[in-house]
Design an enzyme around this catalytic site. Structure first.
Site, mmCIF file in Angstrom:
data_model
loop_
_atom_site.group_PDB
_atom_site.id
_atom_site.type_symbol
_atom_site.label_atom_id
_atom_site.label_comp_id
_atom_site.label_asym_id
_atom_site.label_seq_id
_atom_site.Cartn_x
_atom_site.Cartn_y
_atom_site.Cartn_z
ATOM 1 N N SER A 14 0.707 -1.235 0.004
ATOM 2 C CA SER A 14 -0.109 0.110 -0.035
ATOM 3 C C SER A 14 0.968 1.073 -0.036
ATOM 4 C CB SER A 14 -0.805 -0.109 1.072
ATOM 5 O OG SER A 14 -0.073 -0.170 2.512
ATOM 6 N N TYR A 45 -3.987 1.198 3.820
ATOM 7 C CA TYR A 45 -5.351 -0.006 3.629
ATOM 8 C C TYR A 45 -5.630 -0.515 4.980
ATOM 9 C CZ TYR A 45 -3.939 -0.734 -1.540
ATOM 10 O OH TYR A 45 -3.539 -0.507 -2.841
ATOM 11 N N GLY A 46 -5.083 -0.316 5.899
ATOM 12 C CA GLY A 46 -5.297 -1.237 7.303
ATOM 13 C C GLY A 46 -6.688 -0.911 7.841
ATOM 14 N N ASN A 77 0.638 -7.277 4.559
ATOM 15 C CA ASN A 77 -0.237 -8.352 5.298
ATOM 16 C C ASN A 77 -1.590 -7.876 5.139
ATOM 17 O OD1 ASN A 77 1.573 -9.851 7.533
ATOM 18 N ND2 ASN A 77 2.455 -7.820 7.072
ATOM 19 N N THR A 78 -2.178 -6.846 5.079
ATOM 20 C CA THR A 78 -3.430 -6.459 4.829
ATOM 21 C C THR A 78 -3.848 -6.835 3.527
ATOM 22 O OG1 THR A 78 -2.866 -4.363 5.925
ATOM 23 C CG2 THR A 78 -4.948 -4.620 4.903
ATOM 24 N N THR A 196 3.875 -4.795 7.210
ATOM 25 C CA THR A 196 5.473 -4.733 6.703
ATOM 26 C C THR A 196 6.049 -3.252 6.765
ATOM 27 O OG1 THR A 196 4.512 -4.183 4.495
ATOM 28 C CG2 THR A 196 5.157 -6.300 4.875
ATOM 29 N N HIS A 197 5.206 -2.380 7.260
ATOM 30 C CA HIS A 197 5.564 -1.009 7.765
ATOM 31 C C HIS A 197 6.406 -1.187 9.053
ATOM 32 C CE1 HIS A 197 2.974 0.637 4.738
ATOM 33 N NE2 HIS A 197 3.147 1.787 5.235
HETATM 34 N N1 DGL Z 1 2.233 -2.510 5.032
HETATM 35 C C1 DGL Z 1 0.952 -3.108 5.157
HETATM 36 C C2 DGL Z 1 0.589 -4.245 5.880
HETATM 37 O O1 DGL Z 1 1.423 -5.009 6.239
HETATM 38 C C3 DGL Z 1 -0.433 -2.095 5.205
HETATM 39 C C4 DGL Z 1 -0.376 -0.934 5.828
HETATM 40 C C5 DGL Z 1 -1.394 -0.234 5.503
HETATM 41 O O2 DGL Z 1 -1.634 0.342 4.541
HETATM 42 O O3 DGL Z 1 -2.406 0.075 6.329
HETATM 43 O O4 DGL Z 1 -0.354 -4.495 6.441
#
Ligand code: DGL
Length: 279
Positions: A14, A45-46, A77-78, A196-197
């Site tokens: 994202s 995206y979360g 992950n989302t 992943t953030h």
């Molecule tokens: N980096 C993403 C994850 O692993 C999403 C973060 C987001 O956009 O909320 O979930």
């Protein structure tokens, strides 16, 4: 779509978080070509609904396919929680059954046995990942005796996307969520950073999590799982382009490219040049 040409590996997130995965994948598989796509204009995206995450992710995957990618890693992950299964089962057979889309949740769960002694696993993630219960389901499949304790951290991604990961203000939100997770189950001995953030907050998180608890980040895990996957899927591997030595990486974002380049260079520790695209 044509099946004949070789193409780069697509890495999708994202926003900036997938860079933490890309970095480790490139360290592990340096000679391959990559396209990184961050949908920063629509991140995070979360907190978005299942349907929206699925639609945005599918659009991004199709875009990466149109750029020649034969393999796309959802370094998010989302997206892995909300879109991967439908894309694999419903969309890929129609689009091109020879292409592959892989996620980050399964490889992470596979590693748990190496870390936990109590079998009590904490998972930090976005509200979307935690509500989807994808970790709970994967863990129950592979380790039926384990207990999964998910905890959503809605503030963490916005802090990172806004360049506040290093600020003192971020300490408050990091401590608060750690305290809340550990209050749910004091036997937790392993915590997955299931977004992943979050490696961008690793130093802070490590500082506030008791020492006996293992903290799992996903970069190295996903990279070694991908290396293993390619070794087992030679025909697909043969369709991935390489530029030796050192490979290549094209950076794409749906947001302003200057802004992305500046932030991404900070995360990667090297200057990069991104281009803006429209999905
Ligand atoms: N980096 C993403 C994850 O692993 C999403 C973060 C987001 O956009 O909320 O979930």
């Amino acid at each position: 779509m044509t099946n004949s040409k070789c193409g780069p590996i697509g890495i999708f997130d994202s926003g900036y978080g997938g860079l933490t995965i890309l970095k480790e994948i490139r360290r592990r598989l340096p000679d391959y070509d990559y396209i990184y796509l961050g949908d920063n204009a629509r991140a995070p995206y979360g907190t978005r609904s299942f349907d929206i995450v699925y639609r945005f992710t599918l659009e991004s995957v199709k875009y990466l396919f149109s750029k020649g990618c034969r393999l796309v890693i959802l370094a998010c992950n989302t997206a892995s929680a909300k879109a991967l299964r439908t894309i694999q089962q419903h969309d890929l057979p129609e689009i091109d059954p020879s292409r592959r889309v892989l996620g980050v949740i399964r490889p992470t769960v596979e590693r748990l046995g190496n870390y936990t002694r109590t079998g009590h696993i904490g998972v930090f993630g976005t509200p979307g990942t935690i509500q989807s219960e994808s970790y709970d389901m994967e863990i129950a499949k592979l380790y039926p005796g384990f207990r999964t304790i998910g905890h959503a951290c809605p503030m963490w991604v916005p802090l990172i996307e806004n360049g506040e990961a290093g600020s003192e203000g971020a300490d408050f939100f990091v401590r608060q969520e750690i305290f809340r997770l550990l209050a749910k189950d004091p036997e937790i001995d392993t915590i997955i950073l299931g977004c992943t953030h979050y490696p961008l907050l690793y130093e802070k998180i490590r500082r506030f999590v008791p020492e006996h608890i293992s903290l799992l980040t996903q970069g190295e895990i996903v990279a070694s799982s991908l290396a293993d996957y390619l070794a087992r899927h030679k025909p697909l591997d043969a369709k991935l382009s390489k530029t030796e030595p050192g490979g290549s990486c094209t950076y794409l974002t749906t947001e302003n490219s200057m802004k992305f380049s500046t932030m991404a260079s900070l995360f990667l520790g090297a200057a990069i040049d991104a281009a803006t695209i429209e999905l």
